[in-house]
Design a protein around this motif. Structure first.
Motif, PDB file in Angstrom:
ATOM      1  N   GLU A  60      31.904  34.476  30.641  1.00  0.00           N
ATOM      2  CA  GLU A  60      33.155  33.749  30.438  1.00  0.00           C
ATOM      3  C   GLU A  60      34.310  34.502  31.097  1.00  0.00           C
ATOM      4  N   LEU A  61      34.325  35.809  30.915  1.00  0.00           N
ATOM      5  CA  LEU A  61      35.361  36.650  31.512  1.00  0.00           C
ATOM      6  C   LEU A  61      35.323  36.557  33.037  1.00  0.00           C
ATOM      7  N   ALA A  62      34.129  36.612  33.599  1.00  0.00           N
ATOM      8  CA  ALA A  62      33.964  36.553  35.053  1.00  0.00           C
ATOM      9  C   ALA A  62      34.397  35.206  35.625  1.00  0.00           C
ATOM     10  N   GLY A  63      34.335  34.163  34.812  1.00  0.00           N
ATOM     11  CA  GLY A  63      34.698  32.835  35.273  1.00  0.00           C
ATOM     12  C   GLY A  63      36.179  32.505  35.181  1.00  0.00           C
ATOM     13  N   LEU A  64      36.976  33.424  34.658  1.00  0.00           N
ATOM     14  CA  LEU A  64      38.407  33.158  34.540  1.00  0.00           C
ATOM     15  C   LEU A  64      39.066  33.064  35.905  1.00  0.00           C
TER      16      LEU A  64
END
Length: 86
Positions: A60-64
């Motif tokens: 999720e963090l990487a997709g920000l």
């Protein structure tokens, strides 16, 4: 939550280093915090952000928007100077 440097992280929590768009740094930091990142260091001029997060939240963090890369922190323990491995 403060912690002693070198102390073990709670189970499932990992250290990460993010490369982010420096021009959108403040917005990315806030979005990362909303995603569960506990920020431990900021370097806005070079677009680097460090923190801790539950391992299962890394995708999720990487997709920000504005996050260019997420890497897990790595630590190395060198043997003492008097060790035969030196």
């Amino acid at each position: 939550m403060s912690r002693t440097p070198g102390a073990a992280e709670p189970a499932g929590v990992v250290g990460v280093i993010l490369s982010v768009d420096p021009d959108r740094f403040a917005d990315v930091v806030e979005a990362a915090r909303r995603s569960g990142l506990t920020v431990t260091g900021e370097q806005p001029l070079i677009g680097s952000l460090a923190g801790t997060i539950a391992a299962d939240r890394i995708p999720e963090l990487a997709g920000l928007d504005g996050v260019e890369a997420v890497d897990r922190e790595r630590t190395y323990q060198l043997p003492p100077p008097d060790s035969p491995l030196q």
